[in-house]
Design a protein around this motif. Structure first.
Motif, PDB file in Angstrom:
ATOM      1  N   LEU A 168      -8.450 -23.862  32.390  1.00 26.55           N
ATOM      2  CA  LEU A 168      -7.521 -24.500  33.329  1.00 26.55           C
ATOM      3  C   LEU A 168      -6.197 -24.857  32.661  1.00 26.55           C
ATOM      4  N   GLN A 227     -13.731 -30.966  29.216  1.00 21.10           N
ATOM      5  CA  GLN A 227     -14.974 -30.518  29.861  1.00 21.10           C
ATOM      6  C   GLN A 227     -15.650 -31.778  30.365  1.00 21.10           C
ATOM      7  N   TYR A 285     -19.560 -23.968  38.663  1.00 26.09           N
ATOM      8  CA  TYR A 285     -19.771 -25.392  38.937  1.00 26.09           C
ATOM      9  C   TYR A 285     -20.265 -25.643  40.359  1.00 26.09           C
TER      10      TYR A 285
HETATM   11  P1  ADP Z   1     -14.545 -24.320  31.046  1.00 21.97           P
HETATM   12  O1  ADP Z   1     -14.491 -23.133  30.170  1.00 21.97           O
HETATM   13  O2  ADP Z   1     -15.264 -25.488  30.446  1.00 21.97           O
HETATM   14  O3  ADP Z   1     -15.028 -24.006  32.430  1.00 21.97           O
HETATM   15  P2  ADP Z   1     -11.956 -24.918  32.274  1.00 21.97           P
HETATM   16  O4  ADP Z   1     -10.692 -25.354  31.601  1.00 21.97           O
HETATM   17  O5  ADP Z   1     -11.919 -23.722  33.127  1.00 21.97           O
HETATM   18  O6  ADP Z   1     -13.010 -24.787  31.094  1.00 21.97           O
HETATM   19  O7  ADP Z   1     -12.485 -26.168  33.109  1.00 21.97           O
HETATM   20  C1  ADP Z   1     -12.450 -27.445  32.517  1.00 21.97           C
HETATM   21  C2  ADP Z   1     -13.527 -28.327  33.117  1.00 21.97           C
HETATM   22  O8  ADP Z   1     -13.178 -28.652  34.467  1.00 21.97           O
HETATM   23  C3  ADP Z   1     -14.900 -27.692  33.213  1.00 21.97           C
HETATM   24  O9  ADP Z   1     -15.604 -27.817  31.998  1.00 21.97           O
HETATM   25  C4  ADP Z   1     -15.539 -28.483  34.343  1.00 21.97           C
HETATM   26  O10 ADP Z   1     -16.043 -29.712  33.842  1.00 21.97           O
HETATM   27  C5  ADP Z   1     -14.356 -28.803  35.252  1.00 21.97           C
HETATM   28  N1  ADP Z   1     -14.243 -27.860  36.394  1.00 21.97           N
HETATM   29  C6  ADP Z   1     -13.453 -26.769  36.470  1.00 21.97           C
HETATM   30  N2  ADP Z   1     -13.592 -26.160  37.669  1.00 21.97           N
HETATM   31  C7  ADP Z   1     -14.482 -26.898  38.377  1.00 21.97           C
HETATM   32  C8  ADP Z   1     -15.044 -26.801  39.704  1.00 21.97           C
HETATM   33  N3  ADP Z   1     -14.706 -25.809  40.536  1.00 21.97           N
HETATM   34  N4  ADP Z   1     -15.925 -27.755  40.079  1.00 21.97           N
HETATM   35  C9  ADP Z   1     -16.264 -28.769  39.243  1.00 21.97           C
HETATM   36  N5  ADP Z   1     -15.775 -28.917  37.990  1.00 21.97           N
HETATM   37  C10 ADP Z   1     -14.900 -27.992  37.563  1.00 21.97           C
END
Ligand code: ADP
Length: 503
Positions: A336, A320, A277
């Protein structure tokens, strides 16, 4: 008279429609071959006969009441459909165009007749087709409406399911909370005598009831080594995106009691997200430090950032965010949520901060250090043992409040109990609590409001506020943060976690 009007030229006879002429009284003066053929009559057989004889009773009536008056008044009648009688008595439906013309002192009616059967069939077929198309369209509309209704029902059912699960878990946690505290008290008091085995069995079964399903294989884990390993694993991804990764690790090991595989999974998820990201060529800072009995890892990027409204939901399963969706690289929004589950199973917490879209994000992971570890030893009090504190315990469940107080007293704390929010507000100014452990569902007003009011009192300006509640969803944590709570614990309260918070 008839001879003068006989027309025999080819064009007249072979026309694609029936042609004839009658005098004003309906006597047929001439008729072409096409009409004779349609009616099954020998050529010329119609001439000298009366129109009257060609019309069935209903057509006759129609002709005299409708066509004749029109011919008289307007001199023409168009698009009239009637039946003619054929030689064998069968009916031939025809469409008429009629025109009356004066010929000297006589009036002559000129008839053009078109077979209507074919056109009828065509019109009927067309009508059937358009009815079928309308029917199909209506059926499709009905199906769409039904689908919409089913979707609405499903969403409502999903919401009800979530609410039901949240309520169920709340209802289960509430009675389990005093049982957990009571058992912890028994363990402290009788953990070494002959009741230890019974208490141990009780403890294991209660843990089985309250633990999450994920099993951890715990062992001492040096977080510094673990983070170094994770950074090494993620190096190819960082290089591919031309990111600069700055790593700051402590010199001494930071040891936590954890499942190394699971914890590595969490760190890799944070590093992977920072890489995904953040637009190419970004800067990612990874910093690990010991902090008040915790190993604290910060992963900061200068990437796409997170809107303020999403900070409270980002750890929910399948979240997401729209701006990052095309960067998710096949991710499912699970990482997450899983990370938070793992971290909480370790008695830790994971937090997110961002100044908004385009302004980067920071994830902070905190895990309790095990006693004896370098930083833990810096703490003034005996390892694992909280300093004697004044703790205000507020819970309308008298059993829960009393068992919690007993346990806190075993830690050397001084406690005071209140079973209503108003009671807590009355006690606080004299008691000067250093910690207030507040239930949320109180009979007069809720724990969030109580937290706000306590914060407003001089006596509680620096009191550590801990929410102790059966409601454990992300929105409940957010509500607690918004109300000014320093920590949020879900019931039944993990005694180790509480002990660490009291330090
Ligand atoms: P994904 O597999 O979609 O990355 P996560 O649960 O790891 O799933 O993250 C959920 C959502 O949180 C991501 O789809 C993204 O929209 C947001 N996200 C996570 N980390 C970041 C970051 N470092 N910067 C911006 N957005 C983030």
């Amino acid at each position: 008279m008839t001879a003068a009007l006989t027309a025999t030229d080819l064009f007249f006879d072979q026309a694609a429609c029936g042609l004839m002429a009658t005098d004003a009284h309906g006597m047929i003066l001439t008729a072409n071959a096409s009409l004779h053929a349609w009616l099954g009559m020998a050529p010329g057989a119609l001439v000298g006969t009366r129109l009257h004889d060609l019309l069935p009773a209903s057509a006759r009536l129609f002709h005299y009441t409708c066509c004749v008056p029109r011919l008289q008044s307007e001199g023409a009648a168009h698009d009239i459909q009637i039946d003619l009688l054929m030689a064998g008595g069968a009916r031939l439906p025809v469409l008429l165009q009629l025109m009356r013309q004066r010929d000297g002192d006589r009036e002559i009616d000129h008839w053009a007749l078109f077979r209507a059967g074919g056109r009828h069939a065509y019109e009927n077929a067309l009508l059937c087709k358009s009815e079928a198309a309308d029917g199909a369209q209506n059926a499709q509309r009905q199906r769409d409406l039904q689908l919409q209704a089913v979707n609405t029902q499903l969403s409502a059912a999903d919401l009800r399911k979530d609410e039901f699960l949240a309520t169920l878990s709340h209802e289960l946690r509430n009675p389990l909370a005093p049982m957990r505290s009571a058992l912890d008290v028994l363990k402290i008091k009788h953990g070494n005598d002959e009741d230890a085995r019974v208490i141990g069995a009780f403890d294991r079964q209660l843990r089985h009831l309250t633990q999450n399903r994920m099993q951890l294989r715990r062992a001492p884990v040096d977080m510094a080594a673990l983070v170094r390993g994770a950074v090494h694993d993620m190096a190819p991804m960082m290089t591919a995106a031309r990111h600069t990764l700055r790593l700051a690790l402590p010199d001494a090991p930071l040891t936590v009691d954890g499942d190394a595989t699971r914890l590595a999974q969490v760190v890799i998820n944070l590093l992977g997200n920072a890489a995904k990201y953040t637009p190419d060529g970004g800067l990612i800072n990874v910093e690990l430090a010991g902090q008040a009995g915790h190993a604290e890892l910060r992963v900061r990027d200068n990437g796409i950032g997170i809107p303020a409204a999403a900070l409270g939901t980002i750890f929910q399963l399948f979240t997401q965010l729209e701006p990052g969706r095309e960067r998710a690289c096949g991710g499912l929004g699970i990482g997450l949520a899983l990370a938070r589950g793992i971290v909480e199973l370790h008695g830790g917490e994971i937090l997110v901060e961002s100044d908004g879209p385009g302004r980067g994000s920071q994830f902070t992971l905190r895990l309790p250090l095990i006693a004896g570890c370098a930083v833990a030893e810096e703490i003034a009090t005996a390892p694992g043992q909280p300093a004697p504190l004044r703790v205000l315990v507020v819970d309308d469940n008298v059993d829960a409040a009393e068992t919690m107080a007993t346990m806190l007293e075993l830690f050397g704390c001084t406690t005071l109990l209140a079973h209503t929010a108003a009671g807590a507000l009355a006690l606080a100014p004299d008691f000067l609590p250093e910690v207030a452990l507040l239930d949320i569902g109180l009979p007069d007003f809720n724990g969030y409001e109580l937290a706000r009011r306590l914060r407003g009192l001089d006596a509680c300006a620096s009191t550590k506020l801990i929410a102790a509640t059966g409601w454990g969803q992300e929105r409940d944590r957010q509500l607690a943060r918004d109300a000014g709570f320093d920590h949020h614990l879900t019931k039944p309260i993990d005694i180790e976690r509480l002990r660490l918070l009291l330090q």
